[in-house]
Design a protein around this motif. Sequence first.
Motif, mmCIF file in Angstrom:
data_model
loop_
_atom_site.group_PDB
_atom_site.id
_atom_site.type_symbol
_atom_site.label_atom_id
_atom_site.label_comp_id
_atom_site.label_asym_id
_atom_site.label_seq_id
_atom_site.Cartn_x
_atom_site.Cartn_y
_atom_site.Cartn_z
ATOM 1 N N GLN A 1 0.820 -1.214 0.000
ATOM 2 C CA GLN A 1 0.000 0.000 0.000
ATOM 3 C C GLN A 1 0.859 1.272 0.000
ATOM 4 O OE1 GLN A 1 -2.993 -0.032 3.112
ATOM 5 N NE2 GLN A 1 -3.039 2.198 3.136
ATOM 6 N N ILE A 2 1.968 1.246 0.766
ATOM 7 C CA ILE A 2 2.847 2.435 0.808
ATOM 8 C C ILE A 2 3.900 2.378 -0.293
ATOM 9 C CG2 ILE A 2 2.453 2.888 3.264
ATOM 10 C CD1 ILE A 2 5.224 1.610 3.826
ATOM 11 N N LYS A 3 3.716 1.404 -1.214
ATOM 12 C CA LYS A 3 4.591 1.247 -2.382
ATOM 13 C C LYS A 3 6.052 0.949 -2.014
ATOM 14 C CE LYS A 3 1.774 4.291 -5.344
ATOM 15 N NZ LYS A 3 0.672 3.432 -5.337
ATOM 16 N N ALA A 4 6.211 0.235 -0.909
ATOM 17 C CA ALA A 4 7.567 -0.158 -0.500
ATOM 18 C C ALA A 4 7.993 -1.437 -1.208
ATOM 19 C CB ALA A 4 7.634 -0.347 1.009
ATOM 20 N N ILE A 5 7.017 -2.284 -1.516
ATOM 21 C CA ILE A 5 7.304 -3.535 -2.230
ATOM 22 C C ILE A 5 6.240 -3.740 -3.302
ATOM 23 C CG2 ILE A 5 8.501 -4.638 -0.289
ATOM 24 C CD1 ILE A 5 5.923 -6.208 0.279
ATOM 25 N N HIS A 6 6.547 -4.606 -4.261
ATOM 26 C CA HIS A 6 5.588 -4.939 -5.318
ATOM 27 C C HIS A 6 4.589 -5.965 -4.814
ATOM 28 C CE1 HIS A 6 7.687 -2.693 -8.435
ATOM 29 N NE2 HIS A 6 8.830 -3.227 -8.016
ATOM 30 N N ASP A 7 3.407 -5.938 -5.374
ATOM 31 C CA ASP A 7 2.331 -6.846 -4.986
ATOM 32 C C ASP A 7 2.479 -8.172 -5.735
ATOM 33 O OD1 ASP A 7 0.080 -8.001 -4.025
ATOM 34 O OD2 ASP A 7 -1.325 -6.625 -4.973
ATOM 35 N N VAL A 8 3.488 -8.952 -5.339
ATOM 36 C CA VAL A 8 3.767 -10.242 -5.976
ATOM 37 C C VAL A 8 3.917 -11.309 -4.885
ATOM 38 C CG1 VAL A 8 5.331 -11.529 -7.470
ATOM 39 C CG2 VAL A 8 4.974 -9.086 -7.876
ATOM 40 N N ASN A 9 3.050 -12.310 -4.910
ATOM 41 C CA ASN A 9 3.102 -13.423 -3.957
ATOM 42 C C ASN A 9 3.185 -12.960 -2.501
ATOM 43 O OD1 ASN A 9 3.076 -15.324 -6.060
ATOM 44 N ND2 ASN A 9 5.301 -15.193 -6.275
ATOM 45 N N ILE A 10 2.424 -11.946 -2.160
ATOM 46 C CA ILE A 10 2.509 -11.345 -0.830
ATOM 47 C C ILE A 10 2.149 -12.338 0.279
ATOM 48 C CG2 ILE A 10 1.512 -9.560 0.684
ATOM 49 C CD1 ILE A 10 3.589 -8.601 -1.378
ATOM 50 N N GLU A 11 1.095 -13.119 0.051
ATOM 51 C CA GLU A 11 0.685 -14.060 1.098
ATOM 52 C C GLU A 11 1.765 -15.109 1.341
ATOM 53 O OE1 GLU A 11 -3.312 -16.373 2.548
ATOM 54 O OE2 GLU A 11 -2.979 -16.215 0.396
ATOM 55 N N ALA A 12 2.331 -15.665 0.280
ATOM 56 C CA ALA A 12 3.391 -16.669 0.433
ATOM 57 C C ALA A 12 4.613 -16.058 1.114
ATOM 58 C CB ALA A 12 3.773 -17.246 -0.926
ATOM 59 N N LYS A 13 4.952 -14.837 0.736
ATOM 60 C CA LYS A 13 6.108 -14.160 1.345
ATOM 61 C C LYS A 13 5.863 -13.916 2.843
ATOM 62 C CE LYS A 13 7.797 -11.903 -2.830
ATOM 63 N NZ LYS A 13 7.980 -10.636 -3.558
#
Length: 197
Positions: A143-155
């Motif tokens: 949301q704060i654009k610190a990371i990309h929205d890729v496999n967030i749940e697994a990470k």
Amino acid sequence: MGNREQTFNKILEVAYVMFAEKGFEKSSLAMIAAEVGISKPAIYYYFQSKDQLIAYLFEEICKEIKLEITFDFNDISKSNLKAKLLEIGYSSIEEQKKDPYFNKIFNQYMLLASRDESYMKRLYDLQTTFLASFYELLKYAVQIKAIHDVNIEAKAHVLAMVYDNIGNFMLTGSTLNYKDVWKEAIENVIGEINDDE
């Protein structure tokens, strides 16, 4: 603090250590009372049974765990995300060094849960909360654009599992560099901070 409150807290402290060291089966209210310095009948003023004491301690431990993984998003920004994630793990490692009994007693509850469905359900709820906390943290990072929205749940699950298993390895006495392990997990899961605007 009154004498009753002091005695109550002493019972909890003694039970915590004794249950961790001897296990639930080999600990008795009489042994706890003797260690506290009170008679066995006196302990019934505070706890009607060993099971009640075990359940009370479990609830206190669960509260502590939930508090530990309640993240304050107001303190987290794009520029300090990695530092905050490192701090979360490092603080846990330091706390576990101070308390050699935590993982031992928690393992007692894991064994108890294998025989008692009510404990299994509470452990499942705690685990769900634990995983969700890391997931919410990484969703906020997106949301704060610190990371990309890729496999967030697994990470998030990777971070939660590494965080949890560090404590299990510490219990065995393994002399790993746990802070480096946590740092490597952060680096691999988070990667570079998102510089896209």
